[in-house]
Design an enzyme around this catalytic site. Structure first.
Site, PDB file in Angstrom:
ATOM      1  N   GLN A 251       0.843  -1.192   0.000  1.00  0.00           N
ATOM      2  CA  GLN A 251       0.000   0.000   0.000  1.00  0.00           C
ATOM      3  C   GLN A 251       0.878   1.242   0.000  1.00  0.00           C
ATOM      4  OE1 GLN A 251      -2.192   0.375   3.701  1.00  0.00           O
ATOM      5  NE2 GLN A 251      -1.099  -1.386   4.498  1.00  0.00           N
TER       6      GLN A 251
ATOM      7  N   SER B  51       0.596   6.782   3.011  1.00  0.00           N
ATOM      8  CA  SER B  51       1.238   7.863   3.770  1.00  0.00           C
ATOM      9  C   SER B  51       2.366   8.524   2.988  1.00  0.00           C
ATOM     10  CB  SER B  51       1.825   7.307   5.072  1.00  0.00           C
ATOM     11  OG  SER B  51       0.819   6.821   5.910  1.00  0.00           O
TER      12      SER B  51
ATOM     13  N   SER C 116       3.957  -0.711   3.830  1.00  0.00           N
ATOM     14  CA  SER C 116       4.171  -2.066   4.350  1.00  0.00           C
ATOM     15  C   SER C 116       4.421  -3.048   3.217  1.00  0.00           C
ATOM     16  CB  SER C 116       2.933  -2.522   5.132  1.00  0.00           C
ATOM     17  OG  SER C 116       2.743  -1.677   6.244  1.00  0.00           O
TER      18      SER C 116
ATOM     19  N   GLU D 171     -10.305  -2.308   5.855  1.00  0.00           N
ATOM     20  CA  GLU D 171      -9.086  -2.568   6.606  1.00  0.00           C
ATOM     21  C   GLU D 171      -9.350  -2.600   8.096  1.00  0.00           C
ATOM     22  OE1 GLU D 171      -4.538  -0.844   6.896  1.00  0.00           O
ATOM     23  OE2 GLU D 171      -6.058   0.346   5.902  1.00  0.00           O
TER      24      GLU D 171
ATOM     25  N   GLU E  20      -5.965   7.136  17.598  1.00  0.00           N
ATOM     26  CA  GLU E  20      -6.502   8.468  17.927  1.00  0.00           C
ATOM     27  C   GLU E  20      -7.551   8.880  16.886  1.00  0.00           C
ATOM     28  OE1 GLU E  20      -3.245   7.643  18.196  1.00  0.00           O
ATOM     29  OE2 GLU E  20      -3.370   7.644  20.380  1.00  0.00           O
TER      30      GLU E  20
END
Lengths: 334, 442
Positions: B125, B128, B160, B244, B424
């Site tokens: 993927q 980010s 990853s 996910e 978070e």
């Protein structure tokens, strides 16, 4: 595999919720705490008329059960509304007497079940290894003491002691009285009563947790500081998110335990019941701590109704033995 | 409300169990975060696929069995109970494939899915970026229109599996003039071994190259590798991240197997007087059961036609924290052995609480014998199958998970609350969408 309440079970929850919302249960809980039982007795009769106590009894004794899933559904609502009185105890006593009847000791069931099942009277009880006190013995018609290989109808109770939860009073049952069962049947029936007590307490506790969460969410949405609702601050949001995570993962354990009690083998059911007891104890106590903190000083007052649920959360966590004892059962495999 | 499986589901369970018993490698594979381990896990994907066990929930035309969600969960329980290897294709199977089923073209599905199912193409993927993590919509990598496709530029990170993977998927800014940051993004697939792509592996906290930085310098991607409409990437990606966090990334089977191992280790080696540790073992067992039942509940809702939305954030917070907790408990149970690290799988010795050592059999099996032994009391345990009987001069060591299985799992678990949307962010979603609390500054 369909691990979901059906429409009838949801309707049952909704109708209890509606009835209890209209009944001003906080006022009944406060009266009960002051030793005035009339409003609590009236509630018990309506709960009995709704069929809640019949869920633990077989048809032969005017019951509709055994129906642990529906019992869990009902006790979530009873907890949500902080209904006072020995409701869990009455269900556990019904289960005990029904079990004795199934094991060839029908007389005590014939004598007491019709009244208990209909909501005409309450029972309370002590069970071996699950604490020395009977809840609200002064408001109960039937006092069952199980232990030392027998089940007795206790002749009375000692002076009740105050609980942290003012709507609960705890008393030791007096020695003596009529022995209604002994030996294997007594031990088996006491074990079954503890199963139902654990299930109903876990469900009641879960309802207490949801009530605490709902009230706290409503409060932090309305309470403004620094020019914004305090519920918009991340520290507050995240604490409440954790409360929801705890409750939402305790909930399937409660209903899983109910299904196991109905369908599963005994040791698997007892692991599930212990898991439900531990998980609700932790999650609901966590909800109470968060609710108190997020209400600020207001939540720390006796006058504000939140205290009814705050203190019940603490009391139910330890009812029927501490969480360590229940964890031990999980590790031991039932 | 019931927890009974249909006859067909039970039959499916038995078929899966039998296949796994015959095929799960008896020697654990090397860590999939190493080059050697990645290759071994790729080969295992091929073995699964050869008998249609790699993607059971996909339609048959793409290599699956058309299994429903209940069967999928059953398969996962059996898979992890059998001690089968981790899934190196997980990013593709659980993130990209659902996106292609929902938003891809028939041509894309036919081209991309079968090689994914066979482990021939392993996907990484690429979400980010150095300046876009939780605030993913602020990403800066660009896709510029070119004849017949798009030209990618920019930098992705924390990707990853990218150190050894073949292809990647992610979001790129295709319309810099869009009025809001999350508009004007396009969802693209691209090769990692093509001109203009530089992959720089990043050592995770134990040094293994579990993720990578990707530098993209005028990388051409044909139109056929755009998923959905250009400019619609955010909406499409959010559907993927829902998968996910939700039902498909972490099946309960994995945690049930982990809790079972811990309980077995506790019963074999725990100090009964250590009730504090016993309580944590109990919580691990309770948590795995809670996660299983929570998932059954969601699967039932899903089968009844309900959508699982923001509730998937509850899931993600729970399993990611559970996974760390169960491993911490295991490491505490191990005591001094709890820091033993196994770069290539455990092949050495472990010590007993009194400090003496046991030789590890060379061919440690990864199978789990779930049949109840006579007498019924001892828990299931790893035992060598008959055709792999240990040497006669070898005394079986205490029934205990090798410490390095726990340390490897611990390192992996530590990342859980960070990836797939930090916890978070998940708590913000829970508070705002499930509890109805007002939006505020992040």
């Amino acid at each position: 595999m369909r691990f979901l309440l059906d429409d009838e079970q949801r309707d049952f929850a909704r109708s209890l919720d509606g009835m209890l919302t209209a009944a001003d249960t906080p006022a009944a809980a406060r009266a009960w705490a002051a030793g005035e039982h009339a409003a609590g007795f009236a509630l018990r009769q309506r709960i009995g008329a709704a069929g809640v106590f019949a869920l633990a009894a077989p048809e032969a004794y005017e019951g509709v059960g055994p129906s642990p899933v529906e019992t869990a559904v009902a006790f979530v609502e009873l907890g949500r509304h902080a209904v006072p009185g020995p409701l869990v105890e009455t269900v556990a006593a019904v289960a005990l007497l029904a079990r004795l009847a199934a094991l060839g000791v029908p007389e005590p069931a014939e004598r007491s079940l019709p009244t208990l099942v209909g909501g005409g009277a309450s029972a309370t009880l002590t069970l071996p290894g699950a604490g020395p006190y009977a809840l609200d013995a002064d408001a109960s018609a039937v006092l069952l003491a199980a232990g030392d290989g027998e089940v007795r109808l206790a002749p009375g109770h000692a002076e009740p002691r105050a609980s942290l939860d003012p709507a609960r009073r705890l008393a030791r049952l007096l020695a003596g009285g009529e022995v209604v069962a002994s030996g294997d049947a007594a031990a088996d029936a006491a074990g079954r009563a503890l199963d139902w007590a654990a299930l109903a307490t876990a469900a009641q506790s879960l309802g207490v947790g949801y009530a605490l969460l709902d009230r706290t969410v409503a409060y932090v949405r309305g309470r403004t500081q620094f020019g914004a609702p305090v519920g918009s601050f991340q520290a507050v949001k995240h604490r409440l998110a954790d409360v929801l995570v705890g409750l939402e993962f305790a909930r399937p354990l409660v209903f899983g335990a109910a299904v196991s009690l109905r369908d599963g083998d005994q040791s698997a059911a007892r692991v599930d019941l212990a898991a439900a007891k531990v998980a609700t104890g932790e999650a609901v106590y966590g909800a109470a701590r968060a609710a108190l903190q997020l209400h600020g000083a207001l939540g720390y007052t006796a006058e504000y109704d939140l205290s009814l649920w705050l203190l019940k959360a603490r009391a139910l966590r330890g009812a029927w033995g501490g969480v360590g004892r229940w964890r031990e059962r999980v590790v031991a495999g039932g | 409300m019931d927890l009974e499986f249909s006859a067909a589901q039970e039959e499916f369970r038995q078929k899966a169990r039998a296949w796994l018993a015959a095929h799960v490698p008896s020697d654990p594979l090397p860590s999939l975060e190493t080059e050697e381990g990645f290759a071994a896990h790729r080969a295992w994907e091929g073995e699964l696929a050869a008998d249609r066990w790699s993607v059971v929930s996909w339609p048959e035309e793409y290599g699956g069995r058309g299994a429903g969600i209940v069967e999928w969960l059953v398969f996962e329980e059996e898979y992890y109970a059998a001690g089968a290897p981790g899934r190196v294709s997980q990013n593709g199977i659980s993130l990209l494939a659902p996106t292609l089923f929902d938003f891809g073209t028939p041509e894309q599905r036919a081209r991309v899915l079968p090689p994914m199912a066979r482990g021939e193409v392993i996907w990484a993927q690429a979400w980010s970026e150095p300046e876009a993590g939780s605030d993913l919509a602020s990403l800066r990598s660009t896709a510029r229109r070119a004849p017949g496709g798009w030209v990618l530029n920019g930098q992705k990170t924390w990707s990853s599996r990218a150190a050894f993977a073949d292809r990647a998927f992610g979001l790129f800014r295709s319309d810099p003039a869009a009025d809001r940051p999350h508009r004007g993004l396009t969802y693209l697939m691209f090769p990692l071994d093509t001109a203009g792509v530089t992959v720089r592996p990043i050592g995770r906290i134990d040094g293994k190259p579990a993720f990578a930085e990707l530098f993209l310098d005028d990388v051409f991607v044909p139109d056929e590798d755009v998923i959905g409409e250009p400019g619609q990437g955010w909406r499409i990606a959010m559907a993927t991240t829902g998968e996910e966090r939700g039902l498909t990334l972490r099946s309960p089977g994995r945690f049930l197997a982990t809790a079972d191992r811990l309980l077995r280790d506790w019963r074999a080696h725990g100090d009964p007087a250590d009730t504090a540790l016993r309580d944590r073992v109990a919580d691990a067992v309770i948590g795995a059961r809670a996660y299983q039942l929570f998932t059954w509940s969601n699967a039932s809702r899903f089968e009844a036609g309900e959508a699982i939305g923001a509730e998937s954030s509850l899931n993600k917070v729970f399993w990611s924290e559970y996974d760390i907790g169960v491993h911490e408990t295991a490491l505490d149970l191990l005591g001094a052995d709890g820091e033993l690290r196994g770069a290539e799988g455990f092949a050495g010795e472990w010590s007993t609480p009194d400090g003496t050592e046991h030789a590890e059999p060379a061919d440690r099996t990864g199978t789990t014998d779930t049949a109840a032994p006579p007498g019924g009391t001892p828990p299931p345990c790893r035992t060598p199958p008959p055709d792999r009987a240990p040497p006669t001069d070898w005394t079986p060591p205490p029934d205990r998970t090798p410490p390095t299985d726990w340390t490897e799992g611990y390192v992996f678990a530590l990342a859980g609350p960070i990836y797939a949307g930090t916890n978070e962010i998940q708590r913000d979603i829970i508070a705002e969408r499930l509890l109805g609390l007002p939006k505020g500054r992040r």
